[in-house]
Design a protein around this motif. Structure first.
Motif, short mmCIF file in Angstrom:
data_model
loop_
_atom_site.label_atom_id
_atom_site.label_comp_id
_atom_site.label_asym_id
_atom_site.label_seq_id
_atom_site.Cartn_x
_atom_site.Cartn_y
_atom_site.Cartn_z
N ILE A 1 0.88 -1.17 0.00
CA ILE A 1 0.00 0.00 0.00
C ILE A 1 0.92 1.22 0.00
O ILE A 1 1.79 1.33 0.86
CB ILE A 1 -0.84 0.06 1.28
N PRO A 2 0.74 2.14 -0.95
CA PRO A 2 1.60 3.32 -0.96
C PRO A 2 1.53 4.07 0.37
O PRO A 2 0.46 4.18 0.97
CB PRO A 2 1.03 4.17 -2.09
N GLY B 1 1.59 7.12 0.95
CA GLY B 1 0.70 8.28 0.89
C GLY B 1 -0.72 7.92 1.28
O GLY B 1 -1.44 8.73 1.87
N ILE B 2 -1.14 6.71 0.95
CA ILE B 2 -2.49 6.27 1.32
C ILE B 2 -2.56 6.06 2.83
O ILE B 2 -3.52 6.46 3.49
CB ILE B 2 -2.86 4.99 0.55
N VAL B 3 -1.51 5.46 3.39
CA VAL B 3 -1.50 5.24 4.84
C VAL B 3 -1.53 6.58 5.58
O VAL B 3 -2.29 6.76 6.54
CB VAL B 3 -0.27 4.41 5.25
N ALA C 1 -2.74 9.35 4.55
CA ALA C 1 -4.06 9.97 4.39
C ALA C 1 -5.06 9.34 5.36
O ALA C 1 -5.90 10.04 5.93
CB ALA C 1 -4.55 9.83 2.95
N ILE C 2 -4.96 8.01 5.53
CA ILE C 2 -5.89 7.35 6.45
C ILE C 2 -5.65 7.83 7.88
O ILE C 2 -6.57 7.98 8.67
CB ILE C 2 -5.74 5.81 6.34
N ALA D 1 -8.77 7.28 0.37
CA ALA D 1 -7.54 6.56 0.70
C ALA D 1 -7.86 5.11 1.06
O ALA D 1 -7.18 4.19 0.63
CB ALA D 1 -6.83 7.26 1.86
N LEU D 2 -8.93 4.92 1.86
CA LEU D 2 -9.30 3.54 2.23
C LEU D 2 -9.69 2.74 0.99
O LEU D 2 -9.34 1.58 0.85
CB LEU D 2 -10.45 3.58 3.24
N LYS E 1 -8.71 3.22 -2.10
CA LYS E 1 -7.51 2.89 -2.88
C LYS E 1 -6.76 1.73 -2.24
O LYS E 1 -6.31 0.82 -2.94
CB LYS E 1 -6.59 4.12 -2.97
N ALA E 2 -6.61 1.78 -0.92
CA ALA E 2 -5.90 0.70 -0.24
C ALA E 2 -6.58 -0.64 -0.49
O ALA E 2 -5.94 -1.63 -0.83
CB ALA E 2 -5.83 0.98 1.27
#
Lengths: 255, 319, 333
Positions: free
Chosen positions: B297-298, B300-302, B304-305, C166-167, C169-170
């Motif tokens: 998982i990139p 950047g996504i983590v 953002a979460i 974001a969730l 996409k993950a």
């Protein structure tokens, strides 16, 4: 016939109006008086069903108003809050026409009678020439009159007003109070919160005086207004004289 | 007392996370093995030196630079909701870089940081033109997020128009450390010089945090400090974006966390933010790697979460 | 009187928009096709179908349902935006800005990637639930009232949107193991819109749209503020519940079928108000027609812009919608 029985009102666990029982005299102008924060606006909101009582009841003809359909109640009783939002883009005519919504169908189509009522209340409130102006472009006093016209367009036998004179110049205040008397002669029952004791004594038939959330006195101005009450409720020393014009009680504050 | 302990503790955390990032991944390396670094029988030198070490170094540098940029922006415009990522500056850098990658796929990677820098400067200028000098807190943030949304839409559009380049661009864009190596570290090194320059601003920033009038009367050249801090922030975040892509909310939350830990004196806040940013990005990268290997998982996504709820909480608090 | 003046032009406006929609509809049936389709074929396919004609079959089996889906989606998103702006008295309220789109996408992603629950309408129902949760969070942070609170509401919406995105996409990366899938999955478009999809869309969307029209007079009264509206007999909490339900069903259902079509709900109600005034009974039908035209046009552009490949219509709408968003922030907040 509007009355309350052991009515208590509050927000967030805090009681603002305590155990109030009274009957609004039918066909009269009643003033709700009291110092700031005494609960008079809250009481008015409970009468208009904007807030639910903590305990006790508001009755319309012996029927608890909580059991009356919202739309039906909107045909019996209209209320003008103290502070009005400025609706975006609406014209004066549109706004007043929305006052007819308790009477017309779900689409809000204006009938011949609706239009006649709107024309009449616009004329009575002196806003006919403002019909096409946007409400957002009006002055504060004009806006107040437009909202009053909307309330009148509801054509209810009872009208509640929360400090209608607050933002008005003196001449407009006098005009408004005169208007209330005229409406009263047409058969409407009016309850209004007023700030000015002398205005209330002069223009109203019946006074309800509140202090710290309790109803401390009620009756005609002559019965209610006395030095003791002014001292206890408003914390002023004052003399009472008859008003030289109307002969109603008038208080003059001592030094 | 607590504040003086703060920086060493943060440094220790960075070191621990670096070790953890050496150990974890598609091929776990036990700690006993890692401790053999430098010895002759160290079996994982290729994995470590070519993949995990540059990756950890990048996480520290990029995370730190983005967080520092956020601290500078918040220091100058005194808006808790401001940071290069929220205000769309990161996305502006991203947009120009994506355009560059798709238009000149053969060009050298070395140009990307400069292009990204140009993009972030343009985004900052555009934001300034849109909001004027003294915007309210929420209006600035709102215009920023609207700009960010616009740049993001443009990025999507450019990538969807060029499906053959989509993988290169996406690889870079999601705020990921995957596939990065020493080349990117080299690209980043010159920009690292800006970090000590930022530390020169600690005193005027402290005074500016009190009140503009006060700072002026104490001899601070307010417009100069403001310009210098914002220009530094734009450069730092632009360089970070050029290497890793926009890492959502990192620049926003790192300074806030640091302020809670170390207070708001910039002497501690700026270096502290750098370390907290490094910790956050190392952590996000680690989480993204271990959640379901070999899929990543990139980071950047983590972030953002983690960061979006924090932003909501901030919003709730400033009323 | 302004009332009577605009009365005469209103039917003309409705007629003009309907004509425009019909022309766009016709154009979308034959334009930008890999196989040559004439304008005549498009008409024949609808009114005078000749079995075995390949061009006409393409029109009937691919283009016709696609155009109809685009129209219904356009109406739905525009109507949802108008209702949201009416409920919150916030000029920036719309499904994309307040996080409803992202919430719906997350709900769908949860169900499809984790395989939690399978059934004919499971993704649609999940999208509606996801949208409802996003709406609940945003409204608990923001407020129903107009004024100084309106930018908070929008910022809350954007943060919730970022979180859900974001969730999502993950989840999609974990499931698909490739980044390209995320992008095409998130950007809404009409490539997959065939008759079965239309068959799933209209039985929910069309009744919801009719309900929304019937809701217009109530939205008018809400613009007077809570207190005045309640004195006119409006039951505020019931109206909010009903309006929210309408929005969530419209948005969740369409997104589960065609993906996120953003910014129609933001832009179109404003243009409709500019043209017809602030009376929802008049601007709601206009907004629906304009939404349909806009989405249909976006679908045509999505085929034309990189012909013969397609760019999702949702991406095109976002590209043109976000500058309008910036403009509205500048002029209205």
């Amino acid at each position: 016939m509007l009355s309350t029985e052991n009515l208590s009102i509050g927000y967030h666990g805090q009681v603002i109006v305590k155990d109030v029982s009274f009957t609004v005299p039918h066909g009269k102008i009643t003033a709700l008086l009291g110092p700031n924060g005494c609960g008079k606006s809250t009481l008015l909101k409970a009468l208009s069903r904007t807030i639910k009582p903590v305990s006790g009841h508001v009755y319309w003809q012996q029927k608890d108003v909580q059991n009356i359909a919202h739309k039906e109640y909107a045909r019996l009783l209209a209320m003008l809050p103290q502070v009005q939002p400025i609706p975006e883009g609406l014209t004066t005519f549109d706004l007043i026409a929305y006052g007819r919504s308790p009477h017309n169908g779900f689409w809000g189509r204006l009938s011949q009678k609706d239009r006649a009522v709107i024309d009449q209340v616009m004329a009575a409130s002196g806003v006919t020439e403002l019909a096409d102006k946007r409400v957002s472009e009006l002055s504060g006093g004009q806006r107040q009159r437009v909202w009053l016209a909307m309330t009148l367009a509801q054509e209810t036998p009872y009208i509640l007003l929360d400090e209608p004179t607050t933002y008005m110049d003196l001449n407009h205040q006098v005009e408004l109070l005169g208007n209330l008397r005229r409406l009263n002669h047409e058969g409407k029952t009016i309850v209004t919160v007023l700030h000015d004791i002398n205005q209330a004594a002069r223009y109203c038939d019946y006074l309800l005086v509140m202090h710290n959330g309790e109803l401390v006195a009620q009756g005609t101005p002559a019965e209610v207004i006395n030095q003791k009450l002014l001292k206890e409720v408003f914390a002023v020393n004052a003399q009472i004289f008859p008003d030289p014009v109307a002969n109603t009680p008038m208080c003059v504050v001592d030094d | 007392m607590r504040a003086t302990l703060g920086l060493p503790v943060l440094l220790l955390l960075v070191a621990l996370l670096i070790v953890a990032s050496f150990m974890l991944g598609a091929v776990p390396i036990p700690l006993a093995e890692i401790l053999k670094i430098g010895q002759a029988d160290f079996a994982h030198s290729f994995t470590l030196y070519q993949y995990r070490l540059p990756r950890a170094v990048l996480a520290v540098l990029v995370g730190g630079m983005m967080a520092l940029a956020g601290a500078l922006v918040q220091g100058v415009i005194r808006n808790p909701l401001a940071s290069p990522d929220v205000l769309g500056i990161s996305n502006g850098a991203g947009l120009l870089a994506v355009c560059f990658i798709t238009l000149f796929p053969q060009s050298s990677a070395g140009a990307i940081p400069l292009v990204a820098l140009l993009g972030s400067a343009m985004a900052a200028l555009l934001l300034w033109l849109l909001v004027g000098r003294y915007p309210s807190e929420t209006r600035l943030a709102l215009t920023g997020v609207a700009l960010a949304a616009f740049f993001a839409a443009c990025i999507d559009f450019v990538m969807l128009l060029n499906p053959q380049e989509i993988n290169t661009a996406l690889l870079w864009l999601t705020g990921s450390l995957w596939g990065r190596n020493w080349v990117q570290v080299q690209l980043l090194l010159p920009w690292l010089l800006l970090v000590p320059v930022a530390l020169l601003l600690v005193k005027p920033l402290n005074l500016l945090a009190l009140d503009e009038q006060n700072a002026r009367s104490m001899g601070v050249n307010v417009p100069l400090v403001r310009f210098a801090a914002l220009a530094l922030a734009v450069c730092l975040s632009g360089a970070g974006v050029a290497v890793c892509g926009p890492v959502g909310f990192l620049g926003l939350i790192a300074p806030h966390v640091t302020r809670r830990l170390l207070g708001s004196r910039h002497q501690l806040l700026l270096p502290g933010s750098f370390l907290v940013g490094a910790i956050l990005l190392l952590f996000a990268d680690l989480v993204g790697r271990v959640i379901d290997p070999p899929i990543e998982i990139p980071a950047g996504i983590v972030t953002a979460i983690l960061g979006a709820p924090y932003f909501l909480w901030l919003l709730f608090r400033i009323k | 009187m302004q009332n009577t003046k605009s009365l005469s032009s209103y039917p003309a406006l409705l007629a003009g928009l309907t004509l425009l929609l019909a022309l766009l509809f016709w154009w979308s049936l034959f334009s930008w096709s890999a196989m040559n389709i004439s304008a005549r074929d498009a008409l024949d396919a609808v009114f005078n179908h000749e079995a075995g004609n390949i061009a006409q079959t393409i029109v009937r089996e691919l283009r016709l349902p696609r155009a109809l889906v685009a129209i219904v989606v356009g109406c739905a998103m525009a109507a949802a935006g108008a209702v949201m702006q009416g409920l919150t008295l916030n000029p920036l309220a719309s499904p994309s800005v307040l996080g409803i789109n992202a919430g719906a996408a997350l709900g769908m992603a949860l169900v499809t990637t984790l395989g939690l629950w399978q059934g004919a309408f499971s993704t649609s129902v999940a999208a509606v639930i996801g949208a409802a949760l996003a709406w609940l969070i945003v409204m608990s942070l923001g407020s129903w009232k107009a004024g100084g609170q309106s930018s908070r509401l929008v910022l809350a919406g954007i943060a919730v949107s970022a979180l859900c995105m974001a969730l999502t996409k993950a989840l999609v990366i974990l499931h698909e193991n490739q980044a390209v899938a995320v992008l095409s999955w998130l950007a809404g478009g009409f490539v997959e819109a065939r008759w079965p999809l239309f068959g799933k869309l209209w039985p929910v969307a069309v009744p919801a749209l009719l309900f929304t029209l019937a809701f217009a007079p109530t939205l008018n009264l809400l613009s007077l503020g809570d207190e005045n509206a309640s004195h006119l007999g409006v039951v505020i909490w019931a109206v909010r519940l009903l309006g929210s339900a309408l929005v969530l069903v419209l948005v969740g259902w369409t997104i589960s079928l065609v993906g996120a079509i953003g910014f129609v709900g933001l832009i179109v109600p404003h243009v409709a108000r500019k043209l017809t005034g602030y009376d929802y009974r008049r601007n709601m039908p206009v907004a629906m027609l304009m939404g349909a035209c806009l989405v249909l046009l976006a679908d045509i552009v999505s085929r034309a812009i990189a012909f013969p490949t397609e760019v999702p219509a949702g991406a095109i709408l976002a590209l043109f919608g976000t500058p309008v968003f910036i403009y509205l922030v500048r002029s209205r907040i």
